[in-house]
Design an enzyme around this catalytic site. Structure first.
Site, PDB file in Angstrom:
ATOM      1  N   LYS A   1      43.460  42.612  31.712  1.00 15.32           N
ATOM      2  CA  LYS A   1      42.193  42.852  31.164  1.00 15.32           C
ATOM      3  C   LYS A   1      42.164  43.509  29.827  1.00 15.32           C
ATOM      4  O   LYS A   1      43.412  44.311  29.775  1.00 15.32           O
ATOM      5  CB  LYS A   1      41.230  43.447  32.137  1.00 15.32           C
ATOM      6  CG  LYS A   1      40.724  42.097  33.154  1.00 15.32           C
ATOM      7  CD  LYS A   1      39.604  42.597  33.874  1.00 15.32           C
ATOM      8  CE  LYS A   1      39.304  41.381  34.758  1.00 15.32           C
ATOM      9  NZ  LYS A   1      38.455  41.541  36.014  1.00 15.32           N
TER      10      LYS A   1
ATOM     11  N   ARG B   1      43.903  41.155  42.519  1.00 11.96           N
ATOM     12  CA  ARG B   1      43.795  39.979  42.005  1.00 11.96           C
ATOM     13  C   ARG B   1      44.581  39.850  40.737  1.00 11.96           C
ATOM     14  O   ARG B   1      44.301  40.495  39.803  1.00 11.96           O
ATOM     15  CB  ARG B   1      42.347  39.420  41.910  1.00 11.96           C
ATOM     16  CG  ARG B   1      41.988  38.108  41.193  1.00 11.96           C
ATOM     17  CD  ARG B   1      40.723  37.899  40.924  1.00 11.96           C
ATOM     18  NE  ARG B   1      40.334  36.619  40.425  1.00 11.96           N
ATOM     19  CZ  ARG B   1      40.394  36.189  39.194  1.00 11.96           C
ATOM     20  NH1 ARG B   1      40.591  37.267  38.203  1.00 11.96           N
ATOM     21  NH2 ARG B   1      39.982  35.070  38.721  1.00 11.96           N
TER      22      ARG B   1
HETATM   23  N1  PMM Z   1      37.839  38.757  37.063  1.00 13.99           N
HETATM   24  C1  PMM Z   1      37.952  37.703  36.656  1.00 13.99           C
HETATM   25  C2  PMM Z   1      37.433  36.759  37.541  1.00 13.99           C
HETATM   26  N2  PMM Z   1      37.289  36.762  38.652  1.00 13.99           N
HETATM   27  N3  PMM Z   1      37.061  37.653  40.655  1.00 13.99           N
HETATM   28  C3  PMM Z   1      36.954  39.237  41.402  1.00 13.99           C
HETATM   29  N4  PMM Z   1      36.404  39.298  42.551  1.00 13.99           N
HETATM   30  N5  PMM Z   1      37.330  40.307  40.545  1.00 13.99           N
HETATM   31  C4  PMM Z   1      37.681  40.226  39.167  1.00 13.99           C
HETATM   32  O1  PMM Z   1      37.911  41.271  38.543  1.00 13.99           O
HETATM   33  C5  PMM Z   1      37.779  38.934  38.503  1.00 13.99           C
HETATM   34  C6  PMM Z   1      37.198  37.915  39.261  1.00 13.99           C
HETATM   35  C7  PMM Z   1      38.164  37.558  35.200  1.00 13.99           C
HETATM   36  O2  PMM Z   1      39.484  37.373  34.896  1.00 13.99           O
HETATM   37  P1  PMM Z   1      40.355  35.932  34.705  1.00 13.99           P
HETATM   38  O3  PMM Z   1      39.454  35.554  33.658  1.00 13.99           O
HETATM   39  O4  PMM Z   1      41.630  36.432  34.323  1.00 13.99           O
HETATM   40  O5  PMM Z   1      40.279  34.983  35.945  1.00 13.99           O
END
Ligand code: PMM
Length: 288
Positions: A227, A266
């Site tokens: 991030k 994640r």
């Molecule tokens: N961050 C993203 C997408 N989904 N889900 C959860 N539970 N927690 C998060 O911090 C989260 C998520 C955004 O990141 P990405 O675009 O790289 O998937």
């Protein structure tokens, strides 16, 4: 060491794991901030996911709608078209799949196809049908701290009484809403939602307070991978570290999050993170 809470309702192979789980991200989108456009082709997406499983990922989190700051929403039909073939193929390969969606209709289709976990970044706020669906399905659910859709979320990054206090209060309300909708409390995972209506300082405060969040008594998921706040931390001459060079910092967060009692991290690339959760487990183990 703070105790690690695990949600009920997981398949036995996941429920048995005695360490922080590693969830690998699979964004089947043209525009996610780190891997957008790479895995729109279902075959490529599945290949990527299977590679992550070989590296040791416990779960694959399939998402069809980008949540990067500023992103516009997509029609539900497009989201379904992106994620369903991938979920079906992964389930066919015996992979544990989590569905990253704010829409009950998408969650239902993915669960019907065999997904084992619902990951709702809106904590049930994006679609009023989501919590009743989760209650009906009996699946565990991740409720993330969220204050509005990506288009406008950074406008809500204000926490006059302290970010940790406000996030904890708002997550408790989401948990109460889930329970009121009939979701069993032991199936609810909470997530501070790093980067969602939060600046870098907010994210670091929340990470530093992770053991306090763990004290809520619910399983915790941490999504820090690649991030922007990591890019800012590692900036040189004001130039943020590029997205594809943030994995070592992600692994460092994973180690600390696991040691603080996170149930799951994640991440975009399981490599390194799988070792990190083992290190944290050995470090904090009480039975030696
Ligand atoms: N961050 C993203 C997408 N989904 N889900 C959860 N539970 N927690 C998060 O911090 C989260 C998520 C955004 O990141 P990405 O675009 O790289 O998937």
């Amino acid at each position: 060491m703070p105790s690690r809470h695990t949600p009920s309702g997981l398949p036995p192979a996941l429920a048995r794991v005695q360490r922080t789980l590693v969830m690998a991200v699979l964004n089947v989108t043209p525009d996610s901030f780190s891997d957008g456009g790479e895995f729109l082709d279902p075959e490529r997406a599945v290949e990527r996911a299977l590679h992550q499983v070989r590296l040791g990922a416990d779960l694959i989190d399939v998402g069809g709608e980008s949540t990067r700051p500023g992103a516009e929403r997509i029609p539900v039909a497009v989201e379904l078209e992106r994620v369903l073939p991938v979920v079906e193929m992964l389930v066919g390969e015996a992979v544990a799949v989590s569905i990253d969606t704010m829409r009950a209709e998408v969650a239902r289709a993915a669960v019907d196809a065999g997904a084992v976990l619902v990951n709702d970044v809106s904590g049930g706020l994006g679609d009023e049908a989501m919590l009743p669906f989760v209650a009906e399905s009996g699946h565990p659910v991740v409720l993330m701290h969220w204050r509005g859709h990506s288009r406008e979320m950074q406008r809500h990054a204000t926490y006059p009484t302290g970010v940790t206090r406000e996030v904890v209060d708002e997550l408790e309300h989401r948990l109460e809403a889930a329970v009121a909708a009939g979701v069993a409390p032991d199936r609810v995972v909470l997530d501070p939602g790093l980067g969602f209506a939060k600046n870098a300082e907010h994210n670091w405060s929340l990470l530093a307070a992770l053991d306090g969040l763990a004290a809520l008594g619910q399983p915790l998921l941490v999504g820090a991978s690649r991030k922007r706040f990591l890019g800012e931390l590692l900036a040189v001459d004001g130039e943020p570290r590029p997205v594809e060079q943030r994995d070592d910092a992600t692994v460092a967060i994973t180690t600390l999050a696991a040691a603080a009692g996170a149930w799951c991290v994640r991440v975009h690339d399981a490599r390194g993170n799988v070792d990190a959760v083992r290190v944290a487990e050995a470090w904090t183990s009480e039975d030696r």
